[in-house]
Scaffold this active site. Structure first.
Site: not given
Ligand code: ADE
Ligand SMILES: CSC[C@H]1O[C@H](OP(=O)(O)O)[C@H](O)[C@@H]1O
Length: 299
Positions: A210, A212
């Site tokens: 992703d 974030d």
């Molecule tokens: N955006 C994110 N922040 C922290 N841990 C994660 N693991 C997968 N995506 C994450």
């Protein structure tokens, strides 16, 4: 040359590996408590392998509660020499897209609620974390991942956050714009520090799930978004792992970077002042330097 034994720590989505011969789940006891789960041991195309699901089968341990010391001790105790950490992560870089793998080469540790060292009062040690991962092992992971059809980015800074909540927009933009981080996750610290203390070669393969919450064109991350990408990433990770024995081989030379001698000059507590109970707990992790011959303490 010594025998190589590969450890794989599987993160979110990677709770098993395939193709392992003579495979069995095995319990391991450590002075630091129980590891996250039993370990899955066997041979992968001639290379001995130990797999440990970081959160346990069924994903039962939260990032703050993963027994990191027990996990690293268990691998060391079983004779593991090289550890590949596989983790899900969010990306701070447009070009590091979901589905890509990042071979991490630096960390910023923002975790705050976890024991971070095997050492302490009665046996103090300071290892170098200037170059926190094994470059040679990382390069092999990159090659295996590319051969598995993955887009790989070699090098990147992993921000380790405490969690379990995801970051705020202010945190995410700080880490991205001011601190120059590449990816974010919740588990590679203190794992990498402990692996260094245990004199293990350690490489971190961060699988992007992703963006974030900083990306103007993407919604803030939710677990459902991660799960959508995770299955494909885990399949790719399994293909990468299947390619490792041919690249690594069953024997290893001393690590050119010195991962396997990280404790050589690190223990500063005088032998006479060491706490016997702690030294006993350190039998697997630091027995090489504490049991006599390699003790280089000045006095
Ligand atoms: N955006 C994110 N922040 C922290 N841990 C994660 N693991 C997968 N995506 C994450
Ligand atoms: C399932 S989303 C957040 C969770 O996923 C990552 O775990 P791991 O590093 O073990 O793959 C992240 O660090 C969080 O723990």
């Amino acid at each position: 040359m010594t025998s190589r034994k590969l450890g794989v720590i599987g993160g979110s989505g990677l709770y098993a590996v395939d193709g392992v011969q003579d495979a069995r789940w095995q319990s391991v006891e450590t002075p630091w408590g129980a590891p996250s789960d039993q370990v899955f041991c066997g041979t992968l195309d001639g290379l001995e392998i130990v797999f440990l699901p970081r959160h346990g089968r069924g994903h039962v341990h939260s990032p703050s509660d993963v027994p990191y010391r027990a996990n690293i001790d268990a691998l060391k105790r079983l004779g593991v020499t090289d550890v590949i950490s596989v983790s899900a992560c969010g990306s701070f870089r447009q070009e590091m897209a979901p589905g890509d793998f990042v071979i991490v080469d630096q960390f910023i540790d923002r975790t705050s609620a976890r024991p971070k060292s095997f050492f302490g009062s009665g046996c103090v040690a300071h290892v170098s974390m200037a170059h926190p991962v094994c470059g040679g092992l990382g390069a092999v992971c990159a090659e295996a991942a590319r051969a598995a059809g993955v887009t790989v980015h070699e090098g990147g800074t992993y921000l380790a956050m405490e969690g379990p909540q995801f970051s705020s927009f202010a945190e995410s933009t700080l880490y991205r714009d001011q601190w120059g981080c590449s990816v974010i996750g919740m588990t590679n610290m203190p794992e990498a520090k402990l692996a260094r203390e245990a004199e293990l070669c350690y490489a971190s393969v961060a699988m992007v799930t992703d963006y974030d919450c900083w990306h103007p064109a993407h919604d803030a991350v939710e677990v459902t978004d991660i799960l959508r990408v995770l299955t494909g990433n885990a399949d790719a990770a399994r293909r990468m792992i299947r390619g490792l024995p041919a690249l690594l081989g069953p024997d290893r030379a001393p690590c050119p970077q010195g991962c396997d001698t990280a404790l050589e000059h690190a223990v500063i507590t005088a032998p006479a002042a060491r706490d016997a109970a702690l030294v006993k707990k350190l039998d697997a992790v630091a027995g090489r330097v504490l049991s006599g011959s390699a003790d280089t303490h000045p006095g």
